[in-house]
Design an enzyme around this catalytic site. Structure first.
Site, PDB file in Angstrom:
ATOM      1  N   HIS A  59      43.542  40.297  41.427  1.00 30.18           N
ATOM      2  CA  HIS A  59      42.653  39.986  40.306  1.00 30.18           C
ATOM      3  C   HIS A  59      42.615  41.154  39.320  1.00 30.18           C
ATOM      4  CE1 HIS A  59      40.333  37.415  43.398  1.00 30.18           C
ATOM      5  NE2 HIS A  59      40.823  36.568  42.519  1.00 30.18           N
TER       6      HIS A  59
ATOM      7  N   CYS B 113      33.684  41.986  44.999  1.00 28.12           N
ATOM      8  CA  CYS B 113      33.783  40.552  45.364  1.00 28.12           C
ATOM      9  C   CYS B 113      32.717  40.099  46.344  1.00 28.12           C
ATOM     10  CB  CYS B 113      35.168  40.187  45.855  1.00 28.12           C
ATOM     11  SG  CYS B 113      35.947  41.340  46.909  1.00 28.12           S
TER      12      CYS B 113
END
Ligand code: CIR
Length: 253
Positions: free
Chosen positions: A161, A248
């Protein structure tokens, strides 16, 4: 943005069945939960109100809650995760998110993981990655631009990401990988450049001018210390085995 709340989810016993590209072996579920609890303790210590959802054993990546929603003061976007095995996670987070924010769902064809969405004040930098596509970014932009946010797409070459390799660490500074340094999107920021050996430490989490950083990355730690902000180190060895990091594990708002 000043954070007062966080949403998290307890890691399931099935954590080792989640997606990963790391070749670091299988995570230990009990140690994963211990590291998760230490993370929650840090959020509480920083004064956040933390809501923790129950584990979802059928979704072994579901404790990476950052990927399924993006919250800002005016609204929340419920994403459409890029990995098919994770799409069902949105149905169990949306009711809770909707208690705090008006929820907007991404539609047909859009793919997005919240791990690709970096918010700095009224600016969003969104990774165009294996998990987030152009339709996801344009639908996101249509929902947020009316509130004065700008949206800029940033191609993600290496890394899962965008926030695996770029994060905001306060004081108008980004921590970012060598590959990202020359990206014009980031030219207005001071930059801490990660050494390739310590790239994982780029997933440092800024909360209300305190930095939470994974332990075991001494070179990066010294660079962060130069910012003069309080720093909390925490062990994320098991989280890392599943390509996860500190950002996250929570939704902050
Ligand atoms: C996945 O591949 O989707 C998970 N194993 C890791 C997700 C990490 N999320 C994040 O960095 N925002």
């Amino acid at each position: 943005m000043y954070f007062t709340h966080a949403i998290t989810r307890l890691p399931a016993d099935s954590v080792a069945h989640g997606l990963t590209t790391a070749s670091l072996g299988a995570p230990d579920p009990a140690l994963t939960r211990q590291q998760f609890r230490e993370y929650i303790d840090i959020l509480l210590q920083l004064g956040l109100t933390v809501t923790t959802l129950p584990a979802l054993p059928d979704y072994p990546d579901a404790h990476f809650v950052e990927d399924v929603a993006v919250l800002m003061p005016e609204l929340a976007i419920i994403t459409n995760p890029g990995a098919p095995s994770r799409r069902g996670e949105i149905h169990s987070i949306a009711p809770l998110v909707s208690r705090f924010r008006h929820a907007v769902w991404l539609g047909e064809g859009a793919r997005m993981d919240g791990g690709d969405v970096l918010m700095v004040d009224k600016r969003f930098f969104i990774g165009l990655s294996s998990r987030t596509n152009e339709a996801g970014i344009s639908q996101f932009a249509a929902a947020v631009e009316k509130f004065g946010y700008s949206v800029q797409a940033v191609p993600v070459g290496a890394g899962l990401h965008l926030k695996s390799i770029v994060n905001y660490v306060g004081r108008n500074t980004l921590i970012l990988s060598e590959d990202t340094v020359n990206n014009p999107a980031f030219s207005g920021f001071a930059q801490i450049v990660l050494s390739p050996q310590e790239e994982y430490a780029g997933n440092t989490l800024w909360i209300n001018d305190t930095l939470i950083t994974p332990s075991g990355y001494p070179h990066t730690l010294r660079q962060l210390q130069a910012l003069g902000l309080p720093i909390i180190q925490t062990d994320t060895s098991e989280i890392r085995k599943m390509d996860g990091g500190l950002t996250c594990l929570s939704l902050r708002f």
